[in-house]
Write an enzyme that holds these catalytic residues in place. Structure first.
Site, PDB file in Angstrom:
ATOM      1  N   CYS A  71     -20.325  20.685 -20.760  1.00 48.96           N
ATOM      2  CA  CYS A  71     -19.817  19.985 -19.578  1.00 48.96           C
ATOM      3  C   CYS A  71     -20.874  20.096 -18.490  1.00 48.96           C
ATOM      4  O   CYS A  71     -21.172  21.208 -18.027  1.00 48.96           O
ATOM      5  CB  CYS A  71     -18.490  20.590 -19.120  1.00 48.96           C
ATOM      6  SG  CYS A  71     -17.839  19.847 -17.614  1.00 48.96           S
ATOM      7  N   ASN A  73     -21.043  18.914 -15.213  1.00 49.89           N
ATOM      8  CA  ASN A  73     -20.578  19.380 -13.909  1.00 49.89           C
ATOM      9  C   ASN A  73     -20.083  20.816 -13.999  1.00 49.89           C
ATOM     10  O   ASN A  73     -20.265  21.611 -13.080  1.00 49.89           O
ATOM     11  CB  ASN A  73     -19.464  18.469 -13.397  1.00 49.89           C
ATOM     12  CG  ASN A  73     -19.976  17.095 -13.022  1.00 49.89           C
ATOM     13  OD1 ASN A  73     -20.996  16.955 -12.367  1.00 49.89           O
ATOM     14  ND2 ASN A  73     -19.278  16.063 -13.454  1.00 49.89           N
ATOM     15  N   CYS A 245     -18.707  13.093 -14.495  1.00 53.76           N
ATOM     16  CA  CYS A 245     -18.979  13.720 -15.786  1.00 53.76           C
ATOM     17  C   CYS A 245     -20.482  13.860 -15.907  1.00 53.76           C
ATOM     18  O   CYS A 245     -21.200  12.853 -15.990  1.00 53.76           O
ATOM     19  CB  CYS A 245     -18.407  12.886 -16.936  1.00 53.76           C
ATOM     20  SG  CYS A 245     -18.789  13.522 -18.579  1.00 53.76           S
TER      21      CYS A 245
END
Length: 301
Positions: A71, A73, A245
């Site tokens: 991920c 972020n 994202c």
């Protein structure tokens, strides 16, 4: 259970310290924590754990309880958690985060109080081989970067959309729309204002997320080119639409370069803000953006 809340461009995460004792959460518990009405509210949960050979391990769980390999972020927020908690030397300007997708070197800036503000993450080289993304797109072609799935049409109830498949440690399907007016009126909340902002991404994104062409499901990005760079919205696998994202922005930048829509360095604008993405000549994608602390508290599970 004590927790802290962070966000990267509005993509928000619940952080739980698992460095002292083992923290294992069921999908039901994760769903409760992420519920914005009955729980804390977040796009996912990050359990901070120790890691051999790295400054920490980011254990990321989607809001539906499924594990995610990476991920973008979230890993910037993870870096801020490590820096702000004194788990790495704030003056060093660098750390190494371990993820399910492998190690991620991170350079960071701090403010006058030694709190992290902005991070540049080495997101690794994009995976373009269709079988490794993974995706099952029969029209994949052999290019200078190997076999890649660029602009491959997949039919839907609203007509075909052309996707470029990219993995940044997790699978992405990126669709650039060059003519919004040509799309089905039913795809938009306002047929008089067809465009990225009115696209019913919760419907079309969900449909493609679980399409048979993507055996592990996929994150779905819809994007357009602007004079400032690239604009995109994302329907995240196991989560739904989010404000931002990081891996999706990286995948979209790579897809834009592969399809001749952008250079190797581009600004990608999302609903929550902008990220600077560079696909270096060394093949490594680098993502630069902020991370912010929101609040802390306790909750009973």
């Amino acid at each position: 259970m004590e927790f802290e809340k962070y966000n990267g461009l509005g993509n928000d995460f619940i952080f739980i310290d698992g460095t002292g004792e083992a923290v294992e959460l069921t999908p039901q518990q994760v769903g409760f924590l992420c519920d914005r009405h009955f729980g804390i509210g977040a796009d996912g949960v990050i359990v901070v754990r120790k890691a051999d050979g790295a400054d920490g391990y980011m254990h990321y769980i989607n809001s539906d309880g499924s594990l995610a390999q990476m991920c973008g972020n979230g890993v910037r927020c993870f870096a801020k958690y490590l820096v702000d908690h004194g788990m790495v030397d704030a003056s060093s300007g660098r750390l190494l985060a371990m993820t399910l997708a492998g190690p991620r070197p991170i350079a960071f800036d701090v403010d006058d109080e030694g709190k992290m503000t902005v991070a540049t993450v080495e997101m690794g080289q994009p995976i373009l081989e269709p079988a490794e993304v993974p995706c099952l797109l029969p029209g994949a072609s052999l290019g200078r970067l190997g076999t890649v799935a660029c602009e491959q049409a997949i039919d839907s109830p609203w007509g075909p959309f052309a996707f470029t498949a990219v993995s940044m440690g997790n699978p992405h399907a990126v669709c650039f729309v060059d003519n919004w007016q040509a799309l089905d009126d039913g795809l938009f909340t306002d047929a008089e204002r067809k465009g990225l902002d009115t696209l019913r991404i919760d419907e079309v994104g969900a449909w493609y997320e679980s399409h048979g062409a993507f055996p592990q499901k996929t994150n779905v990005e819809f994007a357009e080119v602007t004079p400032e760079g690239v604009r995109m919205r994302v329907f995240e696998r196991g989560c739904g639409e989010t404000l931002a994202c990081g891996t999706g922005a990286c995948a979209t930048a790579v897809a834009a370069c592969l399809t001749g829509r952008a250079e190797r360095a581009v600004t990608v604008s999302l609903k929550g803000g902008a990220l600077a993405i560079e696909w270096g000549e060394d093949g490594v994608v680098r993502m630069t953006g902020p991370a912010a602390f929101a609040f802390s508290g306790t909750i009973q599970l």
